[in-house]
Design a protein around this motif. Structure first.
Motif, PDB file in Angstrom:
ATOM      1  N   UNK A  89     106.897 -79.071  19.094  1.00 15.26           N
ATOM      2  CA  UNK A  89     107.101 -78.820  20.510  1.00 15.26           C
ATOM      3  C   UNK A  89     105.983 -78.003  21.121  1.00 15.26           C
ATOM      4  N   UNK A  90     105.906 -78.003  22.440  1.00 19.64           N
ATOM      5  CA  UNK A  90     104.968 -77.153  23.171  1.00 19.64           C
ATOM      6  C   UNK A  90     105.658 -75.823  23.455  1.00 19.64           C
ATOM      7  N   UNK A  91     105.186 -74.781  22.789  1.00 21.31           N
ATOM      8  CA  UNK A  91     105.842 -73.478  22.864  1.00 21.31           C
ATOM      9  C   UNK A  91     105.290 -72.687  24.039  1.00 21.31           C
ATOM     10  N   UNK A  92     106.156 -72.352  24.979  1.00 17.54           N
ATOM     11  CA  UNK A  92     105.836 -71.440  26.079  1.00 17.54           C
ATOM     12  C   UNK A  92     106.626 -70.177  25.778  1.00 17.54           C
ATOM     13  N   UNK A  93     105.927 -69.131  25.325  1.00 18.63           N
ATOM     14  CA  UNK A  93     106.589 -68.067  24.553  1.00 18.63           C
ATOM     15  C   UNK A  93     107.223 -66.938  25.342  1.00 18.63           C
ATOM     16  N   UNK A  94     107.139 -66.967  26.680  1.00 15.72           N
ATOM     17  CA  UNK A  94     107.749 -65.911  27.489  1.00 15.72           C
ATOM     18  C   UNK A  94     106.788 -64.833  27.931  1.00 15.72           C
ATOM     19  N   UNK A  95     105.549 -64.863  27.438  1.00 13.31           N
ATOM     20  CA  UNK A  95     104.560 -63.849  27.794  1.00 13.31           C
ATOM     21  C   UNK A  95     103.777 -64.192  29.051  1.00 13.31           C
ATOM     22  N   UNK A  96     103.870 -65.443  29.486  1.00 10.19           N
ATOM     23  CA  UNK A  96     103.048 -65.929  30.584  1.00 10.19           C
ATOM     24  C   UNK A  96     101.817 -66.673  30.113  1.00 10.19           C
ATOM     25  N   UNK A  97     101.569 -66.673  28.804  1.00  9.31           N
ATOM     26  CA  UNK A  97     100.425 -67.385  28.242  1.00  9.31           C
ATOM     27  C   UNK A  97     100.661 -68.893  28.300  1.00  9.31           C
ATOM     28  N   UNK A  98      99.568 -69.682  28.335  1.00  9.81           N
ATOM     29  CA  UNK A  98      99.733 -71.144  28.336  1.00  9.81           C
ATOM     30  C   UNK A  98     100.488 -71.630  27.109  1.00  9.81           C
ATOM     31  N   UNK A  99     101.135 -72.770  27.242  1.00 12.19           N
ATOM     32  CA  UNK A  99     101.851 -73.334  26.118  1.00 12.19           C
ATOM     33  C   UNK A  99     100.911 -73.852  25.046  1.00 12.19           C
ATOM     34  N   UNK A 100     101.410 -73.920  23.814  1.00 14.96           N
ATOM     35  CA  UNK A 100     100.640 -74.468  22.694  1.00 14.96           C
ATOM     36  C   UNK A 100     101.599 -75.196  21.763  1.00 14.96           C
ATOM     37  N   UNK A 101     101.088 -76.245  21.128  1.00  9.69           N
ATOM     38  CA  UNK A 101     101.907 -76.980  20.186  1.00  9.69           C
ATOM     39  C   UNK A 101     102.041 -76.157  18.912  1.00  9.69           C
ATOM     40  N   UNK A 102     103.259 -75.918  18.479  1.00 10.74           N
ATOM     41  CA  UNK A 102     103.506 -75.109  17.281  1.00 10.74           C
ATOM     42  C   UNK A 102     104.892 -75.418  16.745  1.00 10.74           C
ATOM     43  N   UNK A 103     105.056 -75.123  15.461  1.00 13.02           N
ATOM     44  CA  UNK A 103     106.373 -75.200  14.829  1.00 13.02           C
ATOM     45  C   UNK A 103     107.006 -73.807  14.846  1.00 13.02           C
ATOM     46  N   UNK A 104     108.321 -73.775  14.810  1.00 14.90           N
ATOM     47  CA  UNK A 104     109.059 -72.509  14.775  1.00 14.90           C
ATOM     48  C   UNK A 104     109.985 -72.526  13.576  1.00 14.90           C
TER      49      UNK A 104
END
Length: 431
Positions: free
Chosen positions: A43-58
């Motif tokens: 998925x494209x992670x938009x982490x809550x910090x305001x930083x751009x999204x990035x594809x990552x696993x969780x």
């Protein structure tokens, strides 16, 4: 693992994640990966910090986020492919429409379908003063979202004076202070008021200040204030004066200030100027806003474009309980371009967690409780209308509350996964 065991683990988990990260930084060997309970992959992670999204696993272990990154080679009990989805922290509703005390409302399903996993209740002076009992009741009954609560001036006043329209005696003020202190000891966020409608409008300012001073004995406590509005019972009240009064109460008591019902309706410039002046002199003041909610026969409020891009404005469901969060995202970040998706996500998650000082909510990062929403942004929208205001929002493909699925593949599964939270973020056990 029993729920009671899980409730004792967050702080140990945070420490273990930090130790593991330090050890990895000091070693040439890569950090060994645990076996994960669940991996959300692609998925494209938009982490809550305001930083751009990035594809990552969780990777999730014991209901907490353990790793964020490339986990293609990791072992897991289960993998869920969320490629194409936008993965965000569970959203935080700063002035919630949830009815967690009611049999037909405690599942908070209308919030879950918006991606909301944490709610703030007891605003506008209406929070219970028996906070420990409230949290225990929620834990025993089971609730759909995590929940925090204010103690309300109106409830405290009613407990001491009943419905009498008079000033309290010194002994009665002492009794009100005692109830306020007890609420803080039991985990209340702070004091909430509505001084422009009964019974709050019967109180002199010094009565409110006394309760604020009592709450202010706890560092980080919050004063939730409702400013004046066009239909206030107290005629002649100026909007700017009511905002200034609330900030002054916060300054004198040491409480941080939030306007959880910030709705200036054409007076945004005045409210913004007053709040930002206070912030410049070091007062921690913020607001939550749901002015984008539908109103019968009316369009959007004229202040929306001014408010949505402010870095201290959070999000609430007030007035639009079934659709406020997707409506905001749709209007201003997806169909409109007033803010970016990461900015909107932050206003719904990390910003609120920072203000509430929740140490393990609001972000997608190691050590956080796994409150996670996977959104289909093409479908994420409010379907509630004036004719049918209880339609659930669409576009939440998956939703984890404390690491378990409340929604999976768009289907609602469980409305009992939430935890009552004390002011410091520690959960109250169901046991």
């Amino acid at each position: 693992m029993p729920r009671s065991d899980l409730l004792r683990r967050p702080w140990r988990l945070l420490c273990s994640f930090a130790v593991a990260a330090l050890a990895a930084a000091c070693s040439d060997e890569p950090e060994p990966l645990p076996r994960f309970d669940l991996i959300l992959e692609g998925g494209t992670v938009v982490d809550g910090s305001g930083a751009p999204g990035r594809v990552a696993d969780i990777g999730i272990v014991d209901r907490h986020i353990s790793h964020v990154g490339d986990l293609a080679l990791a072992e897991a009990d289960e993998r869920l492919d969320v490629t194409g989805g936008t993965v965000v922290p569970g959203f935080i509703d700063m002035r919630s429409s949830a009815a967690l005390d009611a049999d037909d409302g405690r599942d908070a399903r209308h919030l879950l379908h918006q991606g909301i996993t944490t709610a703030v209740l007891g605003t506008d002076g209406l929070g219970r003063h028996d906070v420990a009992r409230q949290l225990e009741d929620w834990a025993a009954a089971g609730i759909g979202v995590n929940a925090l609560a204010f103690a309300g001036h109106a409830r405290i006043r009613d407990a001491v004076l009943g419905d009498e329209d008079r000033a309290p005696t010194p002994a009665e003020v002492d009794s009100m202070r005692t109830l306020m202190r007890r609420a803080m000891e039991e985990g209340a966020l702070g004091l909430s008021t509505d001084l422009f409608r009964p019974p709050g409008s019967r109180a002199a300012l010094d009565e409110v200040v006394e309760l604020a001073l009592a709450a202010g004995e706890w560092p980080g406590a919050i004063y939730d204030a409702r400013h004046g509005a066009p239909d206030d019972a107290l005629e002649g009240v100026e909007f700017e004066a009511t905002v200034e009064q609330a900030i002054r109460i916060g300054e004198e008591s040491g409480l941080r200030v939030i306007f959880s019902h910030f709705e200036p309706w054409g007076r945004a410039e005045t409210g913004i100027r007053t709040i930002e002046a206070a912030r410049l002199r070091g007062v921690e003041v913020a607001a939550a806003w749901a002015g984008y909610g539908p109103r019968p026969g009316e369009g959007l409020p004229p202040d929306d474009d001014e408010l949505v891009a402010l870095p201290w404005i959070m999000t609430a469901t007030d007035g639009d309980g079934h659709g406020a969060f997707p409506r905001k995202m749709r209007l201003f970040a997806l169909d409109g371009a007033e803010v970016s998706v990461p900015f909107a996500v932050r206003s719904m998650s990390g910003l609120a967690a920072d203000f509430l000082r929740l140490p393990d909510r609001g972000y997608i990062r190691p050590g956080m409780w796994a409150d996670i929403a996977v959104l289909d942004l093409d479908r994420y929208r409010s379907t509630a209308t004036n004719d049918d205001p209880r339609e659930y929002a669409t576009g939440v493909n998956h939703l984890l509350v404390n690491g378990a699925f409340a929604i999976r593949d768009g289907d609602y599964l469980d409305g009992t996964l939430g935890m009552p939270l004390r002011r410091d973020g520690s959960p109250v056990s169901r046991d």
